[in-house]
Scaffold this motif. Sequence first.
Motif, short mmCIF file in Angstrom:
data_model
loop_
_atom_site.label_atom_id
_atom_site.label_comp_id
_atom_site.label_asym_id
_atom_site.label_seq_id
_atom_site.Cartn_x
_atom_site.Cartn_y
_atom_site.Cartn_z
N HIS A 18 -42.46 -0.50 -1.42
CA HIS A 18 -42.27 -1.87 -0.94
C HIS A 18 -43.34 -2.25 0.09
O HIS A 18 -43.81 -3.39 0.11
CB HIS A 18 -40.88 -2.06 -0.34
N ILE A 19 -43.72 -1.31 0.92
CA ILE A 19 -44.79 -1.59 1.88
C ILE A 19 -46.09 -1.84 1.12
O ILE A 19 -46.84 -2.76 1.44
CB ILE A 19 -44.94 -0.45 2.90
N ARG A 20 -46.35 -1.04 0.11
CA ARG A 20 -47.55 -1.23 -0.70
C ARG A 20 -47.54 -2.61 -1.35
O ARG A 20 -48.55 -3.30 -1.38
CB ARG A 20 -47.66 -0.14 -1.77
N GLU A 21 -46.39 -3.01 -1.86
CA GLU A 21 -46.29 -4.29 -2.58
C GLU A 21 -46.36 -5.50 -1.64
O GLU A 21 -46.91 -6.53 -2.00
CB GLU A 21 -45.00 -4.33 -3.38
N THR A 22 -45.77 -5.38 -0.45
CA THR A 22 -45.68 -6.53 0.44
C THR A 22 -46.73 -6.56 1.54
O THR A 22 -46.99 -7.61 2.11
CB THR A 22 -44.29 -6.59 1.12
N GLY A 23 -47.30 -5.39 1.87
CA GLY A 23 -48.24 -5.31 2.97
C GLY A 23 -47.59 -5.47 4.32
O GLY A 23 -48.25 -5.78 5.32
N SER A 63 -41.87 -5.20 7.76
CA SER A 63 -40.77 -6.16 7.90
C SER A 63 -40.32 -6.68 6.53
O SER A 63 -39.12 -6.70 6.23
CB SER A 63 -41.21 -7.31 8.79
N ARG A 64 -41.26 -7.10 5.70
CA ARG A 64 -40.89 -7.62 4.37
C ARG A 64 -40.34 -6.51 3.49
O ARG A 64 -39.42 -6.74 2.69
CB ARG A 64 -42.09 -8.31 3.71
N ALA A 65 -40.87 -5.30 3.63
CA ALA A 65 -40.33 -4.16 2.88
C ALA A 65 -38.89 -3.89 3.30
O ALA A 65 -38.02 -3.63 2.46
CB ALA A 65 -41.20 -2.93 3.09
N LYS A 83 -36.73 -6.06 4.51
CA LYS A 83 -35.89 -7.11 3.95
C LYS A 83 -35.62 -6.88 2.48
O LYS A 83 -34.49 -7.07 2.00
CB LYS A 83 -36.54 -8.47 4.16
N ALA A 84 -36.63 -6.45 1.74
CA ALA A 84 -36.46 -6.19 0.31
C ALA A 84 -35.46 -5.07 0.07
O ALA A 84 -34.77 -5.05 -0.95
CB ALA A 84 -37.80 -5.84 -0.34
N MET A 85 -35.38 -4.14 1.01
CA MET A 85 -34.47 -3.01 0.87
C MET A 85 -33.15 -3.25 1.61
O MET A 85 -32.30 -2.35 1.66
CB MET A 85 -35.13 -1.75 1.39
N ARG A 86 -33.01 -4.44 2.19
CA ARG A 86 -31.79 -4.80 2.93
C ARG A 86 -31.49 -3.81 4.06
O ARG A 86 -30.37 -3.31 4.20
CB ARG A 86 -30.60 -4.93 1.99
N MET A 87 -32.54 -3.52 4.82
CA MET A 87 -32.37 -2.65 5.98
C MET A 87 -33.01 -3.33 7.18
O MET A 87 -33.81 -4.25 7.02
CB MET A 87 -32.96 -1.26 5.73
N SER A 88 -32.64 -2.90 8.35
CA SER A 88 -33.20 -3.49 9.55
C SER A 88 -34.65 -3.08 9.71
O SER A 88 -35.08 -2.02 9.22
CB SER A 88 -32.40 -3.06 10.79
N TYR A 89 -35.39 -3.90 10.43
CA TYR A 89 -36.78 -3.55 10.72
C TYR A 89 -36.84 -2.24 11.48
O TYR A 89 -37.69 -1.39 11.21
CB TYR A 89 -37.46 -4.67 11.53
N SER A 102 -49.46 -4.01 7.22
CA SER A 102 -49.37 -2.57 7.01
C SER A 102 -49.87 -2.23 5.61
O SER A 102 -49.76 -3.05 4.70
CB SER A 102 -47.92 -2.10 7.16
N HIS A 103 -50.39 -1.04 5.49
CA HIS A 103 -50.80 -0.58 4.17
C HIS A 103 -50.52 0.92 4.05
O HIS A 103 -50.45 1.63 5.06
CB HIS A 103 -52.28 -0.88 3.90
N VAL A 104 -50.34 1.37 2.82
CA VAL A 104 -50.12 2.79 2.58
C VAL A 104 -51.48 3.46 2.41
O VAL A 104 -52.44 2.86 1.93
CB VAL A 104 -49.21 3.04 1.35
N THR A 105 -51.54 4.71 2.81
CA THR A 105 -52.78 5.47 2.74
C THR A 105 -52.91 6.13 1.36
O THR A 105 -51.98 6.08 0.54
CB THR A 105 -52.79 6.57 3.82
N ASP A 106 -54.04 6.77 1.14
CA ASP A 106 -54.24 7.49 -0.12
C ASP A 106 -53.20 8.58 -0.31
O ASP A 106 -52.72 8.81 -1.42
CB ASP A 106 -55.65 8.09 -0.18
#
Length: 83
Positions: A3-8, A11-13, A15-21, A47-51
């Motif tokens: 989700h972090i990869r998809e949303t950058g 916070s948005r990740a 929300k997508a997972m219905r969990m608190s920041y 935010s971005h995910v690393t290799d």
Amino acid sequence: LQHIRETGSISRAAKAMRMSYKAAWDAVDSMNTAWNVPLVESGPGGSHVTDDAEQLIAAYLRAEARHTEFLLKLGDKLPARPD
């Protein structure tokens, strides 16, 4: 991580997972600490995910596919349930 990869965004990740920041941030912090190198890097632009995280995501998806395949094969071998 996906989700972090998809949303950058953590916070948005979250929300997508219905969990608190906070829960998401704590999870990211725990993963970064446990992995000994960052899996998620954050800055003013988001935010971005690393290799390493990309490799971990790919390994997870392969394992998930193998697990699904196993369950399907197992289901084929089980006796049919009576109605």
